[in-house]
Every structure is written in structure tokens, then in C-alpha cells.
Design a protein around this motif. Structure first.
Motif, short mmCIF file in Angstrom:
data_model
loop_
_atom_site.label_atom_id
_atom_site.label_comp_id
_atom_site.label_asym_id
_atom_site.label_seq_id
_atom_site.Cartn_x
_atom_site.Cartn_y
_atom_site.Cartn_z
N GLY A 32 -6.06 -17.92 -17.51
CA GLY A 32 -5.65 -16.70 -16.83
C GLY A 32 -6.75 -15.65 -16.80
N VAL A 33 -6.45 -14.56 -16.12
CA VAL A 33 -7.40 -13.45 -15.97
C VAL A 33 -7.03 -12.36 -16.97
N MET A 34 -7.96 -12.06 -17.87
CA MET A 34 -7.68 -11.07 -18.90
C MET A 34 -7.73 -9.64 -18.38
N HIS A 35 -8.55 -9.42 -17.36
CA HIS A 35 -8.66 -8.08 -16.77
C HIS A 35 -8.42 -8.21 -15.26
N PRO A 36 -7.15 -8.29 -14.86
CA PRO A 36 -6.84 -8.56 -13.45
C PRO A 36 -7.16 -7.40 -12.53
N ARG A 37 -7.67 -7.74 -11.37
CA ARG A 37 -7.91 -6.76 -10.31
C ARG A 37 -7.44 -7.38 -9.00
N ALA A 38 -6.64 -6.66 -8.29
CA ALA A 38 -6.13 -7.15 -7.01
C ALA A 38 -7.22 -6.98 -5.95
N ASP A 39 -8.18 -7.88 -6.02
CA ASP A 39 -9.32 -7.80 -5.12
C ASP A 39 -9.44 -9.13 -4.36
N MET A 40 -9.46 -9.06 -3.03
CA MET A 40 -9.48 -10.26 -2.20
C MET A 40 -10.72 -11.12 -2.45
N THR B 37 -13.17 -10.94 -5.26
CA THR B 37 -13.52 -11.36 -6.62
C THR B 37 -12.37 -12.09 -7.32
N GLN B 38 -11.12 -11.68 -7.06
CA GLN B 38 -9.98 -12.31 -7.71
C GLN B 38 -8.86 -12.52 -6.68
N PRO B 39 -9.05 -13.45 -5.75
CA PRO B 39 -8.05 -13.64 -4.68
C PRO B 39 -6.69 -14.09 -5.20
N THR B 40 -6.68 -14.88 -6.30
CA THR B 40 -5.40 -15.32 -6.85
C THR B 40 -4.57 -14.15 -7.33
N VAL B 41 -5.24 -13.21 -8.05
CA VAL B 41 -4.54 -12.02 -8.51
C VAL B 41 -4.07 -11.19 -7.32
N PHE B 42 -4.90 -11.13 -6.29
CA PHE B 42 -4.55 -10.34 -5.11
C PHE B 42 -3.26 -10.87 -4.48
N PHE B 43 -3.18 -12.19 -4.28
CA PHE B 43 -1.99 -12.76 -3.64
C PHE B 43 -0.78 -12.67 -4.56
N ALA B 44 -1.00 -12.94 -5.87
CA ALA B 44 0.12 -12.84 -6.81
C ALA B 44 0.66 -11.41 -6.85
N ALA B 45 -0.25 -10.44 -6.93
CA ALA B 45 0.17 -9.04 -6.98
C ALA B 45 0.87 -8.64 -5.69
N SER B 46 0.40 -9.17 -4.57
CA SER B 46 1.03 -8.85 -3.28
C SER B 46 2.46 -9.37 -3.24
N ILE B 47 2.66 -10.60 -3.75
CA ILE B 47 4.01 -11.17 -3.78
C ILE B 47 4.91 -10.35 -4.69
N TYR B 48 4.37 -9.95 -5.86
CA TYR B 48 5.15 -9.11 -6.77
C TYR B 48 5.60 -7.84 -6.07
N GLN B 49 4.67 -7.24 -5.36
CA GLN B 49 4.99 -5.97 -4.70
C GLN B 49 6.01 -6.16 -3.59
N VAL B 50 5.95 -7.30 -2.91
CA VAL B 50 6.95 -7.58 -1.87
C VAL B 50 8.33 -7.65 -2.49
N PHE B 51 8.44 -8.39 -3.60
CA PHE B 51 9.74 -8.50 -4.27
C PHE B 51 10.21 -7.16 -4.80
N VAL B 52 9.28 -6.39 -5.35
CA VAL B 52 9.64 -5.06 -5.83
C VAL B 52 10.13 -4.19 -4.67
N GLY B 53 9.43 -4.28 -3.53
CA GLY B 53 9.84 -3.51 -2.35
C GLY B 53 11.20 -3.91 -1.86
N ILE B 54 11.46 -5.23 -1.81
CA ILE B 54 12.78 -5.70 -1.37
C ILE B 54 13.86 -5.22 -2.34
N GLY B 55 13.55 -5.30 -3.64
CA GLY B 55 14.52 -4.83 -4.62
C GLY B 55 14.84 -3.35 -4.46
N LEU B 56 13.80 -2.54 -4.20
CA LEU B 56 14.03 -1.11 -4.00
C LEU B 56 14.85 -0.84 -2.75
N ILE B 57 14.62 -1.60 -1.69
CA ILE B 57 15.37 -1.42 -0.45
C ILE B 57 16.84 -1.76 -0.67
#
Length: 272
Positions: free
Chosen positions: A224-232, A234-254
Motif C-alpha cells: 500500500g501507499v503510506m503517504h497517499p496523494r490523489a494525483d493522476m 504519481t499515484q493513479p491508483t489512489v486517485f481512482f480509489a479516492a474518486s470512488i470514495y468521494q462518489v459514494f460519499v456524495g451519493i450518501g449525502l444526497i
């Protein structure tokens, strides 16, 4: 007129003491010059460099220095050993402190980086308000490390952008085998230990992350990534994972907002 050997002997006897006198006088003047060149005192340093002085643009707080670990015993010239004349006022002067004169520890921090960009001792330990590491006011006290290390490593010192806040939960949720050990991201020396602090392999505190993460036998411990950065890039995996998290968070808030609106409208009397 021919001079007798007696006259030559007398002349020599007179010239030798005169020559010695002149040499001693010259030596005395040289000594006086050297003494004048090194005649700086701590009071002279403070006069120019104390806070508020107009004699120099480099200022220190005398009160903070007196409260530091160096204040009671060490003077300015004990550290700034190269200050011997006015040349230290130039851009290429000799006013730098020599920590190695007292400390055997060699600074290897950032050894793999460019030499002109490597940090110096005072970048982490502060130049004049240096406290014991157990002092909460010390720049290297565990409570201050996040701020100190963030001066050069902001993204690796607990500061994350909006999209990478969720992956950073990875370290905080570490499977704690020892509850006395802190696994928070701002506990920099808990993981990096002496190798990151001074460039030495020996641990500098009792945090034991290195036993797993830096041990050759610990296969897969760095998963895993010890210091994650949502950067397309340098760390594309974190970027996509974080994006998915945010989508779910957004849907939950709606959904939550919709439920709240339903409750509100259900309580509003309808005109019939």
C-alpha cells in the motif's frame, strides 16, 4: 678610512640588539593587529544581532537563546567559530555555525539529494531556541514533529488534499500490536526513525514500526501507499480509489439530504 676589527665588532654588537628590538616591535604590531581582528565579544554580537537592532538584518531573540539548552554555557563565538573579522558580513562570509565542533553526530539528512538543497542541523532543531527533545517546546518533540517535518515534507506530514483524506485512514487504522505505539501520520519518527532523522540506522526512540517495515524478513510489510496523494500522474491508483470514495460519499449525502427533506415536507401541513 680603514675600519679596525674592533670597530666592526662594536658595530655588530650595536646592530644585533637593534634588529631584535625591531623584530619584536614588528611582532608586537602584528599581534595587536591579529588581536584587533579577533576582538569580537558576545556583547558585540548581540549589539548587532539582537531583535530590533538596525546594525544587521539577521536577528535572534536573546530571551529565547537564554532559555535554550545552549544559553547557560555557550556563547556566540563558541558556535560561530569562523567569525574573526568583518568578512562575515559579506555574502560569502564565515558566520556559519559549526555544530560538529561539539556534536559527534554527522548530519546525513537528505544525503541523496543535491548538496546545495540538503537541510542543515538548524533547519530541524531551530538555530537559537534549541530545547531538549523532551521539552514540549522543542521543534523535535513528538508533538511538534508534524509542523517541523512539514516545513520540507508537507504531503508526507499529515497534510492531505480533499480527495485523499480517506486513503490516509490506512495508517491510523493500523493493527496495533502494542497500544503504547502511535501509528498516526504525524508521528514521523515512529516509522522513519534514525535513518530519516540523521541518516543513521540506529533507532532514536522506542517506536517499533521499523521492526516490520524496514526488516528484510518482513515480506510485503510495505503493501500500500503510506503517504497517499490523489494525483493522476504519481499515484493513479489512489486517485481512482479516492474518486470512488468521494462518489459514494456524495451519493450518501444526497440520500441523507433527500430523507431530511422528506421529513420536513411531511411535517408541513397541506392546504386542502
Amino acid at each position: 678610512m680603514k675600519r679596525s676589527p674592533f670597530h666592526s665588532l662594536c658595530a655588530g654588537a650595536i646592530m644585533i640588539p637593534m634588529a631584535i628590538t625591531l623584530l619584536m616591535a614588528g611582532h608586537g604590531r602584528a599581534s595587536e593587529t591579529d588581536e584587533a581582528a579577533t576582538a569580537y565579544t558576545p556583547e558585540d554580537c548581540i549589539e548587532c544581532h539582537q531583535t530590533g537592532s538596525e546594525e544587521s538584518g539577521l536577528h535572534i531573540s536573546v530571551e529565547e537563546y537564554k532559555a535554550s539548552v545552549h544559553g547557560p554555557e555557550i556563547t556566540c563565538l563558541d558556535c560561530h567559530t569562523g567569525v574573526i573579522d568583518d568578512s562575515h558580513q559579506s555574502t560569502e562570509g564565515s558566520g556559519a555555525a559549526d555544530c560538529g565542533a561539539c556534536h559527534e553526530q554527522v548530519n546525513r539528512h537528505g544525503l541523496n539529494g543535491p548538496e546545495d538543497l540538503r537541510p542543515q542541523c538548524h533547519d530541524c532543531h531551530t538555530p537559537h531556541d534549541m530545547r531538549a527533545r523532551t521539552d514540549p517546546a522543542s521543534a523535535v518533540h513528538p508533538d511538534q514533529l508534524a509542523v517541523t517535518c512539514a516545513g520540507c515534507h508537507p504531503e508526507a506530514s499529515g497534510e492531505t488534499d480533499f480527495f485523499s483524506w480517506f486513503p490516509s485512514f490506512q495508517i491510523a487504522s493500523h493493527n496495533k500490536g502494542d497500544f503504547a505505539t502511535a501509528y498516526e501520520k504525524d508521528n514521523c519518527l515512529g516509522c522513519h526513525q534514525g535513518a530519516a532523522a540523521h541518516g543513521e540506522p540506529e533507532p532514536i526512540n522506542d517506536q517499533d514500526c521499523h521492526k516490520c517495515h524496514l526488516s528484510p524478513e518482513a515480506t510485503g510489510a510495505m503493501w500500500g501507499v503510506m503517504h497517499p496523494r490523489a494525483d493522476m500522474k504519481t499515484q493513479p491508483t489512489v486517485f481512482f480509489a479516492a474518486s470512488i470514495y468521494q462518489v459514494f460519499v456524495g451519493i450518501g449525502l444526497i440520500v441523507l439530504l433527500g430523507r431530511l427533506l422528506d421529513l420536513v415536507f411531511d411535517r408541513i401541513p397541506r392546504n386542502r
